[in-house]
Structures are given as structure tokens and as C-alpha cells.
Design a protein around this motif. Structure first.
Motif, PDB file in Angstrom:
ATOM      1  N   ALA A 246      39.497  41.395  52.520  1.00 34.38           N
ATOM      2  CA  ALA A 246      40.931  41.091  52.630  1.00 34.38           C
ATOM      3  C   ALA A 246      41.156  39.578  52.594  1.00 34.38           C
ATOM      4  O   ALA A 246      42.080  39.087  51.932  1.00 34.38           O
ATOM      5  CB  ALA A 246      41.495  41.684  53.916  1.00 34.38           C
ATOM      6  N   ILE A 247      40.308  38.837  53.304  1.00 31.92           N
ATOM      7  CA  ILE A 247      40.415  37.374  53.291  1.00 31.92           C
ATOM      8  C   ILE A 247      40.055  36.836  51.911  1.00 31.92           C
ATOM      9  O   ILE A 247      40.736  35.973  51.363  1.00 31.92           O
ATOM     10  CB  ILE A 247      39.482  36.749  54.354  1.00 31.92           C
ATOM     11  CG1 ILE A 247      39.889  37.198  55.762  1.00 31.92           C
ATOM     12  CG2 ILE A 247      39.515  35.220  54.271  1.00 31.92           C
ATOM     13  CD1 ILE A 247      38.923  36.783  56.856  1.00 31.92           C
ATOM     14  N   ALA A 248      38.973  37.378  51.329  1.00 30.02           N
ATOM     15  CA  ALA A 248      38.494  36.908  50.023  1.00 30.02           C
ATOM     16  C   ALA A 248      39.514  37.130  48.914  1.00 30.02           C
ATOM     17  O   ALA A 248      39.547  36.381  47.931  1.00 30.02           O
ATOM     18  CB  ALA A 248      37.186  37.603  49.671  1.00 30.02           C
ATOM     19  N   SER A 249      40.354  38.140  49.062  1.00 26.75           N
ATOM     20  CA  SER A 249      41.358  38.411  48.023  1.00 26.75           C
ATOM     21  C   SER A 249      42.374  37.278  47.910  1.00 26.75           C
ATOM     22  O   SER A 249      43.105  37.192  46.926  1.00 26.75           O
ATOM     23  CB  SER A 249      42.080  39.736  48.317  1.00 26.75           C
ATOM     24  OG  SER A 249      42.901  39.628  49.466  1.00 26.75           O
TER      25      SER A 249
ATOM     26  N   SER B 131      48.712  36.408  34.200  1.00 22.61           N
ATOM     27  CA  SER B 131      47.519  35.966  34.919  1.00 22.61           C
ATOM     28  C   SER B 131      47.074  37.082  35.864  1.00 22.61           C
ATOM     29  O   SER B 131      47.903  37.723  36.523  1.00 22.61           O
ATOM     30  CB  SER B 131      47.830  34.699  35.733  1.00 22.61           C
ATOM     31  OG  SER B 131      46.712  34.298  36.479  1.00 22.61           O
ATOM     32  N   SER B 132      45.772  37.329  35.882  1.00 21.12           N
ATOM     33  CA  SER B 132      45.239  38.351  36.781  1.00 21.12           C
ATOM     34  C   SER B 132      44.008  37.806  37.506  1.00 21.12           C
ATOM     35  O   SER B 132      43.316  36.922  36.998  1.00 21.12           O
ATOM     36  CB  SER B 132      44.873  39.620  36.003  1.00 21.12           C
ATOM     37  OG  SER B 132      43.851  39.344  35.063  1.00 21.12           O
TER      38      SER B 132
ATOM     39  N   ASP C  85      37.575  35.596  40.182  1.00 21.93           N
ATOM     40  CA  ASP C  85      37.730  35.211  38.768  1.00 21.93           C
ATOM     41  C   ASP C  85      39.196  35.346  38.373  1.00 21.93           C
ATOM     42  O   ASP C  85      39.839  36.366  38.655  1.00 21.93           O
ATOM     43  CB  ASP C  85      36.882  36.101  37.861  1.00 21.93           C
ATOM     44  CG  ASP C  85      35.411  35.708  37.886  1.00 21.93           C
ATOM     45  OD1 ASP C  85      35.116  34.598  38.375  1.00 21.93           O
ATOM     46  OD2 ASP C  85      34.573  36.513  37.457  1.00 21.93           O
ATOM     47  N   THR C  86      39.708  34.329  37.714  1.00 19.90           N
ATOM     48  CA  THR C  86      41.096  34.336  37.239  1.00 19.90           C
ATOM     49  C   THR C  86      41.111  34.422  35.715  1.00 19.90           C
ATOM     50  O   THR C  86      40.393  33.680  35.036  1.00 19.90           O
ATOM     51  CB  THR C  86      41.833  33.059  37.686  1.00 19.90           C
ATOM     52  OG1 THR C  86      41.783  32.965  39.110  1.00 19.90           O
ATOM     53  CG2 THR C  86      43.287  33.089  37.246  1.00 19.90           C
ATOM     54  N   HIS C  87      41.918  35.352  35.189  1.00 23.77           N
ATOM     55  CA  HIS C  87      42.026  35.543  33.746  1.00 23.77           C
ATOM     56  C   HIS C  87      43.475  35.289  33.310  1.00 23.77           C
ATOM     57  O   HIS C  87      44.408  35.876  33.856  1.00 23.77           O
ATOM     58  CB  HIS C  87      41.614  36.970  33.354  1.00 23.77           C
ATOM     59  CG  HIS C  87      40.217  37.324  33.785  1.00 23.77           C
ATOM     60  ND1 HIS C  87      39.100  36.936  33.081  1.00 23.77           N
ATOM     61  CD2 HIS C  87      39.770  38.027  34.861  1.00 23.77           C
ATOM     62  CE1 HIS C  87      38.018  37.379  33.696  1.00 23.77           C
ATOM     63  NE2 HIS C  87      38.391  38.046  34.775  1.00 23.77           N
ATOM     64  N   ASN C  88      43.625  34.383  32.355  1.00 19.88           N
ATOM     65  CA  ASN C  88      44.952  34.075  31.823  1.00 19.88           C
ATOM     66  C   ASN C  88      45.045  34.570  30.377  1.00 19.88           C
ATOM     67  O   ASN C  88      44.083  34.448  29.607  1.00 19.88           O
ATOM     68  CB  ASN C  88      45.203  32.568  31.863  1.00 19.88           C
ATOM     69  CG  ASN C  88      45.191  32.030  33.282  1.00 19.88           C
ATOM     70  OD1 ASN C  88      45.831  32.590  34.159  1.00 19.88           O
ATOM     71  ND2 ASN C  88      44.460  30.946  33.502  1.00 19.88           N
ATOM     72  N   SER C  89      46.172  35.145  30.032  1.00 14.50           N
ATOM     73  CA  SER C  89      46.365  35.615  28.660  1.00 14.50           C
ATOM     74  C   SER C  89      47.788  35.289  28.203  1.00 14.50           C
ATOM     75  O   SER C  89      48.698  35.095  29.019  1.00 14.50           O
ATOM     76  CB  SER C  89      46.128  37.128  28.565  1.00 14.50           C
ATOM     77  OG  SER C  89      47.024  37.834  29.406  1.00 14.50           O
TER      78      SER C  89
END
Length: 250
Positions: free
Chosen positions: A55-58, A26-27, A12-16
């Protein structure tokens, strides 16, 4: 205890936006089902393999695809590169909820080098993608399919030994498309390669040594014949089109 549903793993990507400073941030958060963890997902995948998977999924993007290199994965997990490679090979064999956790394809880069691309569950990747790698288990199952279809009896697999042998001798040597055809030819045309009464049927040991080479020779011949046929078809279509134009001009 085992997880029977598809593995739930996503990024999930969160932009503020800070109106005071005018800066955007962005986190990213890696999300996984707590229920599946409690139901034994880590035990099912294996602790070492699970750490490599995370580690790959990150590095996953919005398309459920990641492409970190082995060195980076080793750095994140604290494992050696050979251990990471072995863990990835095992992850490719593991299914959760009837679907592979990851599938790996090879992307050609410059100077004939390749880069590994990891596709997570939900990523759009076709089983017929010429870049996708075949797992040792899939290769053995395909061999068994043609074996039983050709000789009318089931092949007795020694999974530990045969899986290691197929990984070492075949998986890294051929693409999935090539390997599928090599296995088909090696089994269905076996009697044309060997007529010894001592060895009436092929074995995976043969496939991993001389039999694959024999099958490659036939495959190249088949491909050449197909190219010649397609050239004749293209020539005939072109000639037909020219004749049609000539008739219209009359």
C-alpha cells in the motif's frame, strides 16, 4: 526458506500518446521479483505487514520515496489505523538481504505537525539524516554497545519486553540524533547519576524512565558549552581578520 538478496521492489511509469485524439496517458505498475515471492518473501515479512508495504509502495515516486498518510494506508488495506501503525513499526525493523525494507523520516509541516516519509531500498537517505527515525532494535543495540564498552560485560536483553518499552517510551519522544546522544550519556556517565551499590549498572528500564531525563539535562549542558565554544571561535576569527586588515593599512 529466506530471501538473502536485496528486496526488488520498484514502480515503473509508462507514458503513451494517442496521435488520433492527441491525448497523453500515463500508467504506473508496481514491480516485485516473482522469484523472491516464491522464495518466501511474504512469509519473511508477514502477510499483514506485506499488505501495508505494498500500500505504501503504490505511492512511491521515481526517487523510491512515498508519503501516504495512515488513514490512506488503512483505507487501501482494510486494516485499522492502530494496526497499520504497528505494521509500519515492524516493517522498520525488518531487513531483507541485509538492508532495511523501509526507513521512515519525519518532515516538519505547518503548525509543528510532521509528515511521515517512507524511503525504500535504493532511496538516498543518510544514516545521519536528523529526520530519520531510530528503530527500537537499533536503540537497544546502541545501548548494549556502550554498556559492554563501559562495564566490560554484555547486557542481557529481554527482546520482547525491552523492544515494546523502548518503542513506547523513547522512540516517539526523541529524534534519532537526540536518542543516540541520550543513550551515550546515560550509559557512559551512569555512575554520576547513581552511586547506589544495589544498582551498579544501568538497565533499559532505567533508560526508559528516570535515566533518560538525567541524560537530557547533561546533553543540554553539553550543547550549551559547544555553542559558547563556537561563539568564542567565531569571535576570535573575526578579531584576527580585523587585526590583519589593520596591519595591511599601516
Amino acid at each position: 526458506m529466506a530471501v538473502e538478496e536485496l528486496m526488488q521492489l520498484k514502480l515503473d511509469t509508462h507514458n503513451s500518446y494517442d496521435v488520433v485524439s492527441g491525448q497523453s496517458t500515463s500508467s504506473k505498475e508496481l514491480c516485485i521479483s516473482a522469484e523472491q515471492i516464491q522464495n518466501g518473501l511474504i512469509n519473511q515479512v508477514g502477510c499483514r505487514n506485506f499488505s501495508v508495504l505494498l500500500a505504501i509502495a503504490s505511492h512511491m515516486n521515481e526517487n523510491q520515496v512515498a508519503f501516504p498518510d495512515i488513514t490512506k494506508i488503512a483505507e487501501i488495506t482494510g486494516l485499522s489505523s492502530p494496526t497499520v501503525i504497528k505494521a509500519i513499526q515492524q516493517l522498520e525493523e525488518i531487513t531483507v538481504g541485509g538492508q532495511h525494507i523501509i526507513r521512515k523520516t519525519k518532515l516538519k509541516t505547518t503548525a509543528n505537525h510532521t509528515k511521515s516519509i517512507y524511503h525504500f531500498a535504493g532511496a538516498e537517505v543518510s544514516a545521519d539524516d536528523p529526520n530519520i527515525e531510530m528503530t527500537a532494535k537499533e536503540a537497544i543495540e546502541l545501548f548494549c554497545y556502550y554498556y559492554e564498552k563501559t562495564f566490560g560485560i554484555a547486557y542481557n536483553v529481554s527482546w520482547g519486553r525491552d523492544t515494546s518499552m523502548v518503542k513506547a517510551k523513547l522512540i516517539d519522544q526523541y529524534t534519532a540524533v537526540q536518542l543516540k546522544e541520550i543513550i551515550r550519556i546515560a550509559v557512559t556517565k551512569y555512575t554520576s547519576f547513581n552511586n547506589s551499590p544495589e544498582y551498579p549498572t544501568p538497565t533499559l528500564g532505567m533508560l526508559c524512565t528516570w535515566l533518560a531525563n538525567k541524560a537530557v539535562g547533561v546533553l543540554l549542558q553539553e550543547q550549551k558549552q559547544e555553542q559558547e565554544y563556537q561563539s568564542k571561535v567565531a569571535y576570535a576569527e573575526k578579531a584576527s581578520a580585523v587585526d590583519s586588515v589593520a596591519l595591511l593599512d599601516m
